[in-house]
Design a protein around this motif. Structure first.
Motif, PDB file in Angstrom:
ATOM      1  N   LEU A 128     -18.195  14.121 -28.458  1.00 59.17           N
ATOM      2  CA  LEU A 128     -19.266  14.080 -29.455  1.00 59.17           C
ATOM      3  C   LEU A 128     -18.611  14.082 -30.833  1.00 59.17           C
ATOM      4  O   LEU A 128     -17.791  14.953 -31.129  1.00 59.17           O
ATOM      5  CB  LEU A 128     -20.180  15.305 -29.316  1.00 59.17           C
ATOM      6  CG  LEU A 128     -21.244  15.493 -30.407  1.00 59.17           C
ATOM      7  CD1 LEU A 128     -22.244  14.342 -30.389  1.00 59.17           C
ATOM      8  CD2 LEU A 128     -21.950  16.824 -30.235  1.00 59.17           C
ATOM      9  N   GLN A 129     -18.967  13.092 -31.652  1.00 51.91           N
ATOM     10  CA  GLN A 129     -18.460  13.003 -33.023  1.00 51.91           C
ATOM     11  C   GLN A 129     -19.647  12.988 -33.973  1.00 51.91           C
ATOM     12  O   GLN A 129     -20.610  12.245 -33.750  1.00 51.91           O
ATOM     13  CB  GLN A 129     -17.650  11.726 -33.229  1.00 51.91           C
ATOM     14  CG  GLN A 129     -16.441  11.602 -32.360  1.00 51.91           C
ATOM     15  CD  GLN A 129     -15.775  10.231 -32.511  1.00 51.91           C
ATOM     16  OE1 GLN A 129     -16.298   9.331 -33.149  1.00 51.91           O
ATOM     17  NE2 GLN A 129     -14.613  10.089 -31.890  1.00 51.91           N
ATOM     18  N   ILE A 130     -19.573  13.807 -35.017  1.00 55.78           N
ATOM     19  CA  ILE A 130     -20.623  13.854 -36.031  1.00 55.78           C
ATOM     20  C   ILE A 130     -19.958  13.899 -37.397  1.00 55.78           C
ATOM     21  O   ILE A 130     -19.052  14.694 -37.622  1.00 55.78           O
ATOM     22  CB  ILE A 130     -21.524  15.102 -35.883  1.00 55.78           C
ATOM     23  CG1 ILE A 130     -22.100  15.208 -34.479  1.00 55.78           C
ATOM     24  CG2 ILE A 130     -22.649  15.081 -36.922  1.00 55.78           C
ATOM     25  CD1 ILE A 130     -22.818  16.520 -34.206  1.00 55.78           C
ATOM     26  N   GLU A 131     -20.412  13.034 -38.305  1.00 58.31           N
ATOM     27  CA  GLU A 131     -19.981  13.086 -39.698  1.00 58.31           C
ATOM     28  C   GLU A 131     -21.222  13.265 -40.538  1.00 58.31           C
ATOM     29  O   GLU A 131     -22.189  12.516 -40.398  1.00 58.31           O
ATOM     30  CB  GLU A 131     -19.247  11.801 -40.093  1.00 58.31           C
ATOM     31  CG  GLU A 131     -17.925  11.637 -39.383  1.00 58.31           C
ATOM     32  CD  GLU A 131     -17.202  10.356 -39.770  1.00 58.31           C
ATOM     33  OE1 GLU A 131     -17.595   9.703 -40.768  1.00 58.31           O
ATOM     34  OE2 GLU A 131     -16.240  10.006 -39.065  1.00 58.31           O
ATOM     35  N   TYR A 132     -21.199  14.295 -41.411  1.00 55.71           N
ATOM     36  CA  TYR A 132     -22.401  14.593 -42.183  1.00 55.71           C
ATOM     37  C   TYR A 132     -22.047  15.238 -43.521  1.00 55.71           C
ATOM     38  O   TYR A 132     -20.939  15.715 -43.729  1.00 55.71           O
ATOM     39  CB  TYR A 132     -23.343  15.498 -41.386  1.00 55.71           C
ATOM     40  CG  TYR A 132     -22.808  16.878 -41.080  1.00 55.71           C
ATOM     41  CD1 TYR A 132     -23.164  17.971 -41.863  1.00 55.71           C
ATOM     42  CD2 TYR A 132     -21.957  17.103 -40.009  1.00 55.71           C
ATOM     43  CE1 TYR A 132     -22.675  19.244 -41.580  1.00 55.71           C
ATOM     44  CE2 TYR A 132     -21.471  18.364 -39.718  1.00 55.71           C
ATOM     45  CZ  TYR A 132     -21.839  19.428 -40.508  1.00 55.71           C
ATOM     46  OH  TYR A 132     -21.359  20.683 -40.225  1.00 55.71           O
ATOM     47  N   ASN A 133     -23.027  15.233 -44.405  1.00 56.24           N
ATOM     48  CA  ASN A 133     -22.941  15.909 -45.691  1.00 56.24           C
ATOM     49  C   ASN A 133     -23.974  17.026 -45.670  1.00 56.24           C
ATOM     50  O   ASN A 133     -25.054  16.882 -45.106  1.00 56.24           O
ATOM     51  CB  ASN A 133     -23.258  14.945 -46.841  1.00 56.24           C
ATOM     52  CG  ASN A 133     -22.316  13.765 -46.855  1.00 56.24           C
ATOM     53  OD1 ASN A 133     -21.109  13.932 -46.775  1.00 56.24           O
ATOM     54  ND2 ASN A 133     -22.864  12.572 -46.938  1.00 56.24           N
ATOM     55  N   LEU A 134     -23.645  18.137 -46.311  1.00 50.78           N
ATOM     56  CA  LEU A 134     -24.547  19.278 -46.350  1.00 50.78           C
ATOM     57  C   LEU A 134     -24.886  19.567 -47.809  1.00 50.78           C
ATOM     58  O   LEU A 134     -23.994  19.634 -48.655  1.00 50.78           O
ATOM     59  CB  LEU A 134     -23.873  20.484 -45.703  1.00 50.78           C
ATOM     60  CG  LEU A 134     -24.756  21.582 -45.159  1.00 50.78           C
ATOM     61  CD1 LEU A 134     -25.755  21.056 -44.138  1.00 50.78           C
ATOM     62  CD2 LEU A 134     -23.901  22.660 -44.511  1.00 50.78           C
ATOM     63  N   TYR A 135     -26.194  19.705 -48.093  1.00 51.50           N
ATOM     64  CA  TYR A 135     -26.678  19.915 -49.452  1.00 51.50           C
ATOM     65  C   TYR A 135     -27.465  21.210 -49.565  1.00 51.50           C
ATOM     66  O   TYR A 135     -28.192  21.583 -48.645  1.00 51.50           O
ATOM     67  CB  TYR A 135     -27.617  18.767 -49.874  1.00 51.50           C
ATOM     68  CG  TYR A 135     -26.928  17.451 -50.025  1.00 51.50           C
ATOM     69  CD1 TYR A 135     -26.418  17.049 -51.261  1.00 51.50           C
ATOM     70  CD2 TYR A 135     -26.788  16.592 -48.939  1.00 51.50           C
ATOM     71  CE1 TYR A 135     -25.786  15.828 -51.399  1.00 51.50           C
ATOM     72  CE2 TYR A 135     -26.157  15.365 -49.077  1.00 51.50           C
ATOM     73  CZ  TYR A 135     -25.660  14.991 -50.311  1.00 51.50           C
ATOM     74  OH  TYR A 135     -25.030  13.783 -50.452  1.00 51.50           O
ATOM     75  N   SER A 136     -27.333  21.851 -50.713  1.00 52.33           N
ATOM     76  CA  SER A 136     -28.199  22.954 -51.108  1.00 52.33           C
ATOM     77  C   SER A 136     -28.958  22.442 -52.323  1.00 52.33           C
ATOM     78  O   SER A 136     -28.397  22.338 -53.417  1.00 52.33           O
ATOM     79  CB  SER A 136     -27.376  24.193 -51.472  1.00 52.33           C
ATOM     80  OG  SER A 136     -28.223  25.213 -51.947  1.00 52.33           O
ATOM     81  N   GLY A 137     -30.216  22.046 -52.114  1.00 51.17           N
ATOM     82  CA  GLY A 137     -30.963  21.360 -53.173  1.00 51.17           C
ATOM     83  C   GLY A 137     -30.290  20.035 -53.461  1.00 51.17           C
ATOM     84  O   GLY A 137     -30.018  19.261 -52.552  1.00 51.17           O
ATOM     85  N   LEU A 138     -29.956  19.780 -54.720  1.00 48.32           N
ATOM     86  CA  LEU A 138     -29.264  18.541 -55.089  1.00 48.32           C
ATOM     87  C   LEU A 138     -27.749  18.693 -55.061  1.00 48.32           C
ATOM     88  O   LEU A 138     -27.014  17.743 -55.235  1.00 48.32           O
ATOM     89  CB  LEU A 138     -29.700  18.086 -56.489  1.00 48.32           C
ATOM     90  CG  LEU A 138     -31.180  17.723 -56.626  1.00 48.32           C
ATOM     91  CD1 LEU A 138     -31.504  17.401 -58.077  1.00 48.32           C
ATOM     92  CD2 LEU A 138     -31.535  16.564 -55.717  1.00 48.32           C
ATOM     93  N   TYR A 139     -27.259  19.925 -54.831  1.00 44.44           N
ATOM     94  CA  TYR A 139     -25.838  20.229 -54.876  1.00 44.44           C
ATOM     95  C   TYR A 139     -25.178  19.925 -53.529  1.00 44.44           C
ATOM     96  O   TYR A 139     -25.608  20.422 -52.487  1.00 44.44           O
ATOM     97  CB  TYR A 139     -25.644  21.707 -55.233  1.00 44.44           C
ATOM     98  CG  TYR A 139     -24.208  22.162 -55.164  1.00 44.44           C
ATOM     99  CD1 TYR A 139     -23.275  21.754 -56.112  1.00 44.44           C
ATOM    100  CD2 TYR A 139     -23.789  22.991 -54.142  1.00 44.44           C
ATOM    101  CE1 TYR A 139     -21.958  22.168 -56.046  1.00 44.44           C
ATOM    102  CE2 TYR A 139     -22.470  23.418 -54.066  1.00 44.44           C
ATOM    103  CZ  TYR A 139     -21.567  23.000 -55.021  1.00 44.44           C
ATOM    104  OH  TYR A 139     -20.266  23.406 -54.932  1.00 44.44           O
TER     105      TYR A 139
END
Length: 134
Positions: A111-122
């Motif tokens: 299993l491969q996952i690439e993602y971005n994590l945001y707190s609001g717009l940050y």
């Protein structure tokens, strides 16, 4: 239910900093109705449960309702995520670039996952996670 060995690699990029974590664990894998469920204990004590559907992955990690994280991934979509520590909740959002779940030639699955994590717009960070189930 199948007993599996899990090789976990996580690469995190936050600003100019980058770090890679590697862990191994023993776990269980259950396949039914096109879904795959994996559960294991991280570091021998923190329960992790992963639900893998076609193009959709949910990872829940934690010991109780006051200390856990739940991440949700769907390619091209913003999904609500949550970190709770000592009863304090931080709501986050993931944007998933890539999910791939496939059998390998040696009989294992990856299993491969690439993602971005945001707190609001940050932007909190960019993540690449690979789990191999043997």
């Amino acid at each position: 239910m199948t007993n599996v060995k899990i090789d976990f690699t996580s690469k995190i990029i936050q600003g100019k900093d980058s770090e890679t974590f590697k862990k191994k664990a023993a776990g269980e894998l259950i396949e039914s109705a096109g879904n795959t469920r994996v559960s294991y204990l991280e570091d021998g004590k923190i329960p992790v449960k992963i639900l893998i559907k076609e193009g959709n992955v949910i990872i829940r990690r934690g010991t109780d309702r006051n200390n856990y994280s739940q991440l949700h991934f769907v390619v091209g979509e913003h999904k609500d995520c949550r970190y709770v520590a000592q009863g304090y909740q931080m709501d986050l959002q993931s944007t998933t670039e890539f999910i791939k779940f496939f059998p390998k030639n040696n009989g294992s699955s990856e299993l491969q996952i690439e993602y971005n994590l945001y707190s609001g717009l940050y932007l909190v960070g960019n993540y690449a996670v690979t789990l191999i189930f043997t």
